[in-house]
Design an enzyme around this catalytic site. Structure first.
Site, PDB file in Angstrom:
ATOM      1  N   HIS A  57       0.944  -1.400   0.470  1.00 24.07           N
ATOM      2  CA  HIS A  57       0.337   0.087  -0.590  1.00 24.07           C
ATOM      3  C   HIS A  57       1.043   1.212  -0.251  1.00 24.07           C
ATOM      4  CE1 HIS A  57      -3.489  -2.826   0.968  1.00 24.07           C
ATOM      5  NE2 HIS A  57      -3.881  -1.816   0.924  1.00 24.07           N
ATOM      6  N   HIS A  88       1.110  -3.201   8.951  1.00 21.77           N
ATOM      7  CA  HIS A  88       3.193  -3.613   9.185  1.00 21.77           C
ATOM      8  C   HIS A  88       3.822  -2.648   9.883  1.00 21.77           C
ATOM      9  CE1 HIS A  88       2.779  -4.616   4.881  1.00 21.77           C
ATOM     10  NE2 HIS A  88       2.007  -4.229   4.563  1.00 21.77           N
TER      11      HIS A  88
END
Length: 295
Positions: free
Chosen positions: A214, A256
């Protein structure tokens, strides 16, 4: 009163010469009245044969056994072979490199900061009520909506300039998916422990976290849009803000670590440089544009 001084044979020094007249020229007395001379030589020889402790220590220090650092008694015994060296895997590294220490410190800070920022990792988290909004923002940076939207616009476009831009946008998205999947498969860094695997349309490599796809897509798309679309300043600020918030949401959701997002931004920025260098146009890729125009 002090005792009379005696000679080497035990007789007093003051005896008369008549007591030794039986052998007047005897070599034992030095001959011809030389008894005092013999006694003087005897005293000198006895002093010369005495051992000086200082000299003995100097001679011991100069001996080859002492120079080798072993004791004299140990040198007299049988020689011992040196111990075999330890295997390479059993040796302890007592002098780690500066790079290794820096990487371990960076990893520790990364894990600690990622856990502190994961405030939307679950419904019971401190910011758990914002989790649905963060998941909606997650979908805005997913690769599938971007691919489907680009293909739809490419099919609906009727101008060569629009097709050229959309063709390169499709090329950028495919390049991003390929590079991110390749790096994730090579690094294989697991996602944070506080992450919940409820992501939107995951693939096999999506179980790994480095780098953030992303984040790469956000940096790539924002740079692409800012360079090829004429937008007002508020819209340009909104595009940059979208990319930043999208990367931050990946850490807040626990998807993440911080370094995954930071490297993702860097990779996405460099991906646009590759796309701009390999820009597809009707001049360098006429077959591709011709095939697409016939559809």
């Amino acid at each position: 009163m002090p005792s009379p001084r005696r000679s080497m044979e035990g007789r007093p020094l003051g005896v008369s010469a008549s007591s030794s007249s039986s052998s007047p020229g005897s070599p034992a007395h030095g001959g011809g009245g030389g008894g005092s001379r013999f006694e003087f030589q005897s005293l000198l020889s006895s002093r010369a044969t005495a051992v000086d402790p200082t000299c003995a220590r100097l001679r011991a220090s100069e001996s080859p056994v002492h120079r080798r650092g072993s004791f004299p008694l140990a040198a007299a015994g049988p020689s011992q072979s040196p111990a075999p060296p330890l295997p390479e895997e059993d040796r302890m590294d007592l002098n780690p490199s500066f790079l290794g220490i820096a990487l371990r410190s960076l990893l520790a800070i990364d894990l600690w900061l990622s856990k502190k920022l994961g405030v939307c990792a679950g419904e019971s988290s401190s910011w758990g009520s914002v989790r649905p909004l963060m998941k909606l923002l997650e979908i805005s940076g997913h690769g599938i909506p971007w691919l489907l939207g680009t293909l739809y616009c490419l099919c609906r476009s009727d101008s060569w300039a629009g097709r050229e831009v959309l063709m390169n946008l499709l090329f950028a998205l495919l390049l991003d998916l390929l590079l991110v999947a390749l790096i994730k498969g090579l690094v294989r860094r697991r996602r944070p422990a506080h992450n919940q695997m409820d992501m939107f349309v995951t693939l096999s490599v999506d179980k790994y976290s480095f780098p953030s796809g992303h984040a790469t897509r956000a940096a790539l798309m924002s740079r692409f849009i800012l360079n090829h679309l004429v937008l007002a300043i508020p819209l340009r600020v909104l595009v940059v803000l979208w990319a930043f918030v999208l990367g931050l949401s990946r850490v807040m959701l626990g998807r993440h670590n911080v370094t995954d997002v930071a490297f993702g931004f860097f990779l996405g920025y460099m991906q646009y440089s590759i796309v701009d260098y390999c820009w597809l146009s009707p001049h360098n890729a006429p077959v591709l544009f011709l095939l697409w125009s016939q559809r």
